[in-house]
Enzyme design. Sequence first.
Site, PDB file in Angstrom:
ATOM      1  N   GLU A  25       0.880  -1.160   0.000  1.00  0.00           N
ATOM      2  CA  GLU A  25       0.000   0.000   0.000  1.00  0.00           C
ATOM      3  C   GLU A  25       0.919   1.211   0.000  1.00  0.00           C
ATOM      4  OE1 GLU A  25      -3.766   1.915   2.397  1.00  0.00           O
ATOM      5  OE2 GLU A  25      -2.162   0.959   3.525  1.00  0.00           O
ATOM      6  N   ASP A  32      -3.849  10.906   8.249  1.00  0.00           N
ATOM      7  CA  ASP A  32      -2.599  10.354   8.756  1.00  0.00           C
ATOM      8  C   ASP A  32      -2.096  11.112   9.973  1.00  0.00           C
ATOM      9  OD1 ASP A  32      -2.019   8.226   6.829  1.00  0.00           O
ATOM     10  OD2 ASP A  32      -1.967   9.864   5.377  1.00  0.00           O
ATOM     11  N   TYR A  57     -10.439  -2.054   3.837  1.00  0.00           N
ATOM     12  CA  TYR A  57      -9.524  -1.500   4.836  1.00  0.00           C
ATOM     13  C   TYR A  57     -10.319  -1.356   6.137  1.00  0.00           C
ATOM     14  CZ  TYR A  57      -5.492   1.180   6.513  1.00  0.00           C
ATOM     15  OH  TYR A  57      -4.374   1.599   7.203  1.00  0.00           O
TER      16      TYR A  57
END
Length: 276
Positions: free
Chosen positions: A51, A62, A177
């Site tokens: 990924e 993030d 995910y």
Amino acid sequence: MASERYQQMFSRLQARNEGAFVPFVTLADPNIELSERIIECLLSNGADALELGLPFSDPVADGPVIQAANIRALANGAKMRACFELLARVRSRHSELPIGLLVYCNLVHAQGVEAFYQRCAEAGVDSVLIADLPLRERQFYQSAAQKHGVQSVFICPPDASSELRQRVAEASEGYVYLLSRAGVTGADTALHLPATEAIAELAAAKSAPPLLGFGISQPDHVKQAIKSGAAGAISGSAVVRIIAEHLDNPERLLEHLGEFVVRMKAATLIDHEAAD
């Protein structure tokens, strides 16, 4: 026609009683040349798929470790063309490897949606996860992706309702995910696993295999993820932290990274007796 590399990978691993270990790194971190060596190190030490993030100035999903990786890449002159050329070189050496991109909407639109997915297809990318794309707005992007044979991956939050899990299962291709916790990415010492009920609901909805991400930083986290029913685990911040800690010594960086991947991959072996 969409790639079948994920399906083939999961079938191979199932036959070997293994889960998948999927590391994440930001492309061009800290620069294109070392980034390519890092990717090859991940693969030579046992990573089952990749990924990869395209460098972006505002990666809102993030945490600080991966944000810093984006800043390093951009500060060192990372360009989209060089990143796609790197992807194409990786594909040329690894024909069966599933390659996924994690991106943000702005990057897709900066290229033009159709042009972006065409570029992904030409570079050999199998899947794209747009981190800030609401599921309800997926159709426009997913249609463009399918036109170019690129699979669309979506996030399943840990607190998702049964209805949302059903919608994620219906939409996702390649893999789902599955988040171990809410918030942003980061390497925690304690793993917040989702209820096995969530994984069971995805399976009942005939979902693509779930990979558990967020906070995967130790072999025990990988074991717990697979024991919970996930098909494997994604580790990002822990991988990127190794890069950040050894920027002044690339050889040591690669050595430590390889050792980490070996340990994490070893933890994917499924112990059926323990599971029983």
